[in-house]
Design a protein around this motif. Structure first.
Motif, mmCIF file in Angstrom:
data_model
loop_
_atom_site.group_PDB
_atom_site.id
_atom_site.type_symbol
_atom_site.label_atom_id
_atom_site.label_comp_id
_atom_site.label_asym_id
_atom_site.label_seq_id
_atom_site.Cartn_x
_atom_site.Cartn_y
_atom_site.Cartn_z
ATOM 1 N N GLU A 9 0.826 -1.204 0.000
ATOM 2 C CA GLU A 9 0.000 0.000 0.000
ATOM 3 C C GLU A 9 0.860 1.254 0.000
ATOM 4 N N GLN A 42 -2.387 0.404 -9.227
ATOM 5 C CA GLN A 42 -3.051 0.993 -8.062
ATOM 6 C C GLN A 42 -4.563 0.998 -8.226
ATOM 7 N N SER A 43 -5.066 1.371 -9.418
ATOM 8 C CA SER A 43 -6.509 1.420 -9.637
ATOM 9 C C SER A 43 -7.122 0.032 -9.547
ATOM 10 N N GLN A 87 -7.267 -1.006 -5.919
ATOM 11 C CA GLN A 87 -8.311 -0.317 -5.171
ATOM 12 C C GLN A 87 -9.690 -0.912 -5.431
#
Length: 779
Positions: free
Chosen positions: A179, A195-196, A199
């Protein structure tokens, strides 16, 4: 020898030390003769003995010294023997140590040589790899960086796989590891996509964890794991605690609803109660305890506000649970409470009490839920046992009333009835002792034992039940008609009431005080004194005796009235015998006397006159005149009495008329004499108190019977033979009634009044000769 040499060495050392420090020791002459002293001189000792002792003393001293020398030799041999093995073992040990140390020295030398070779090889390797060390370190760092990059590139797939396999803890671990890197390099084109994707997967992971967190059938471990993972993913612990409490509150309310709708069936109420409490403990109490423990494990360091929330939730659930448990237990038990059923109820309450105490320890809360519940159930059971006791007594009394046989012996009936009544009390007390058993946890509380023993057992069961029993017995004396009890049963019950007043009530109270830890004679806490109970039974006994006297006397009076109404006393034939009704009256009085004698003491009897069995009623009895009259008036009264007697005996020479207006002077004098006699006669109280003794009971019946006879005589008009029949009947009663009374004068007064009243109402008052009357009565 060795000992002497050691002593000599020791002396030498001491002398050398004394010389070195300049210490001069003066020898004590007395010490020269001390065998055990260090300055002992054998020659001087021998010379002194030869000079100062006799031959016999020398021989004895020699024998004494020989014995001491032999004893010392024996002790020395023993010491040498005991220490020989130790000396041998020590020698062997020293020899072995020398051999081992030699071997160890060889091994240590070899080890030193090996270590030197190793150090040489290590130096050679270090010098050979000195140039490549920096390159290897650089390559290792590059490899580690590539591994991290590879992990980042594979992270979305790994997260997705973990979510699909429901391996949420591993997914959170992967995401937490990367993270910070994704946040630091999220703007870089190579990492923005990763990252997207991560998430989006984490959002899905959060939803899955929330679903698991709120699922009803989740275990405490899974719940704790879900909460921990949600906190790691950034969820607020306060919001999670609030949601946790709401979810569990709904679950506990469902458990309470199911418990309130619990349907019980079965003949054994005790087993049903145990099953219900088992279900209660395994559902509601178990879930409350689990909720509290899980909350404390998941949110151990949360704010006091959240802790207050779980305390409020648990308190609310328990406050709603206790009335449900009470109503269900009371409903299952019913009104007929057996000893086995009460034992099962107590066992169930004790189990509920222990489980609830465990919940209270988790809450760190000291509210007395279980004691309040148990006290209320105990009170209800005590009320029902008291009502059952009264109902059983009512059924017993009704059964005795309906099936009573007058041939029963009163004494045996009293024992039987008292045994039956007391047995019901004993059963009720045995049933209630289950609440104070030594194995019962809640009974160890002194406050509960005091409340239960004093207020419920003593007051609710003992006092109220006995007072109701007293009222029931008293009510029997007031019942008339078909529902009335047999007079003999009334007499027996009066004796039962007396026994309760004198000893039974006190004995039962002593038993209660012993079994329920009530101090003997304790009158605190507004307890009803035993004297109030005994007074009630005494009053009841009095009421029953009055009723018995009225019932028996009513029967006798009715017999006399019917016999008087069935005869024409003006035209009656000359009497030849005593009327059968008079004999029947005496038989009934004899029966009453026999029954009363079996139940009560004799009572005080006035001294009987010597001519009781020989008195005749050919003339009216002259009662004693009070001392206030002087002798002159008394003589005038006697003359008047004699004139009246002469007038009565000469009635054959006078013509009588049917109306009192035509009476002659002698008749008027007789009427005047009777009125004067009544003035000085003792008043006969027919409604007085009947004492609990045989004489008082029988005397009260005789008084009412004779008074009824008198009233029947006053309603009739008599002829010559009618008055003579009354004379015969009165004399017959006089012959036998003295046996049953303790006051003959009162009986004689009533009989005199009966005959006098008959004479006043007779058209031809001619009495029979005393000898004829006696002959008829003795026939």
């Amino acid at each position: 020898m060795s000992k002497e040499s050691s002593e000599n060495d020791k002396r030498k050392r001491n002398n050398l030390l004394s010389q070195y420090y300049g210490i001069t020791e003066e020898k004590d002459v007395d010490n020269l003769f001390d065998v055990d002293g260090k300055h002992f001189n054998a020659d001087a000792f021998i010379d002194k003995l030869v000079q100062e002792t006799s031959l016999k003393q020398l021989i004895d001293k020699e024998q004494e010294l020989v014995r001491e020398i032999q004893s010392l030799d024996s002790e020395m041999q023993t010491l040498v023997y005991e220490n020989y093995n130790k000396f041998i073992l020590a020698t062997d040990t020293i020899r072995q140590m020398k051999s081992d140390f030699k071997t160890m020295e060889d091994e240590m030398e070899k080890l030193v040589q090996d270590m030197s070779h190793i150090a040489t090889f290590a130096n050679n390797i270090s010098s050979n790899l000195q140039d490549r060390r920096q390159q290897i370190t650089k390559l290792s760092n590059i490899h580690e960086l590539l591994k991290n990059l590879q992990f980042l590139f594979d992270l979305p797939n790994k997260l997705q796989t973990c979510v699909e396999e429901k391996n949420y803890s591993l997914a959170v671990k992967y995401y937490a590891k990367s993270e910070q890197v994704l946040e630091d390099f999220g703007d870089h084109p190579s990492f923005s996509g990763i990252q997207s994707d991560c998430q989006e997967i984490v959002v899905t992971l959060l939803n899955c964890l929330k679903v698991q967190f709120s699922r009803a059938e989740v275990t405490s471990n899974e719940l704790e794991e879900s909460a921990s993972l949600l906190c790691k993913l950034g969820e607020s612990s306060t919001d999670l605690a609030r949601e946790f409490l709401e979810i569990n509150k709904v679950r506990l309310e469902k458990d309470l609803e199911d418990l309130s709708l619990y349907a019980f069936s079965g003949e054994n109420n005790g087993e049903v109660v145990l099953m219900f409490i088992e279900k209660c403990c395994n559902t509601v109490l178990n879930n409350v305890a689990l909720t509290i423990a899980t909350f404390n494990n998941i949110f151990p360091s949360d704010s006091s506000k959240d802790n207050d929330g779980v305390i409020r939730m648990a308190t609310d659930v328990i406050n709603r649970l206790c009335p449900i448990v009470q109503s269900k237990i009371v409903g299952i038990v019913g009104f007929e409470i057996s000893e086995a059923c009460c034992l099962s109820v107590v066992a169930a309450l004790d189990k509920f009490h222990r489980r609830l105490l465990a919940v209270q320890r988790l809450l760190v809360w000291d509210k007395q839920w279980s004691f309040t519940l148990i006290t209320e159930v105990a009170q209800i059971i005590s009320h029902r046992l008291s009502d059952n006791l009264v109902n059983k007594w009512t059924d017993e009394l009704k059964g005795w009333r309906d099936s009573w046989n007058n041939d029963k012996q009163p004494h045996g009936s009293v024992k039987f009835i008292e045994g039956a009544l007391v047995e019901h009390i004993h059963r009720a007390l045995v049933t209630l002792t289950a609440f104070v058993g030594n194995h019962v946890t809640f009974s160890q509380d002194s406050q509960f034992r005091q409340t239960f023993g004093r207020r419920y057992v003593r007051e609710e069961v003992f006092v109220i039940s006995l007072r109701k029993l007293s009222n029931m017995l008293s009510d029997l004396s007031n019942v008339t008609g078909k529902e009335s009890a047999s007079p003999t049963l009334i007499l027996v019950l009066s004796r039962v009431a007396i026994d309760f007043s004198q000893n039974l009530a006190q004995s039962l109270l002593s038993l209660i005080e012993e079994q329920f830890d009530i101090p003997v004679g304790f009158q605190g806490d507004q307890l009803t004194p035993i004297t109030a109970i005994t007074f009630d039974f005494k009053q009841t006994s009095q009421s029953l005796l009055q009723s018995y006297v009225q019932s028996e006397s009513h029967v006798l009076v009715q017999m006399i009235r019917k016999s008087m109404d069935s005869r024409d006393w003006l035209t009656a034939s000359e009497p030849r015998s005593v009327r059968p009704v008079i004999k029947r009256v005496l038989e009934e009085i004899s029966r009453v006397d026999s029954h009363a004698a079996q139940l009560y003491e004799e009572g005080s009897r006035k001294e009987r006159s010597s001519d009781s069995s020989r008195r005749t009623h050919h003339r009216l009895k002259l009662l004693p005149i009070r001392s206030v009259f002087n002798e002159f008036l008394y003589l005038q009264f006697v003359v008047l009495y004699m004139n009246c007697d002469i007038a009565l005996n000469s009635s054959s020479r006078m013509q009588q008329k049917s109306s009192w207006s035509s009476l002659g002077p002698s008749q008027l004098d007789s009427s005047l004499l009777n009125n004067i006699q009544k003035l000085f006669s003792e008043r006969i109280d027919l409604s007085g108190t009947v004492e609990p003794n045989k004489g008082s009971v029988v005397m009260a019946i005789i008084k009412i019977c004779l008074k009824g006879f008198l009233e029947c005589v006053r309603l009739k008009t008599f002829g010559k033979y009618g008055i003579q029949q009354i004379q015969v009947d009165c004399y017959y009663l006089q012959l036998f009634l003295w046996r049953f009374t303790f006051d003959e004068n009162l009986v004689h007064s009533l009989l005199d009044e009966i005959l006098s009243s008959a004479v006043q109402r007779c058209l031809e008052p001619v009495l029979m000769e005393p000898g004829v009357v006696e002959l008829i009565c003795e026939r």
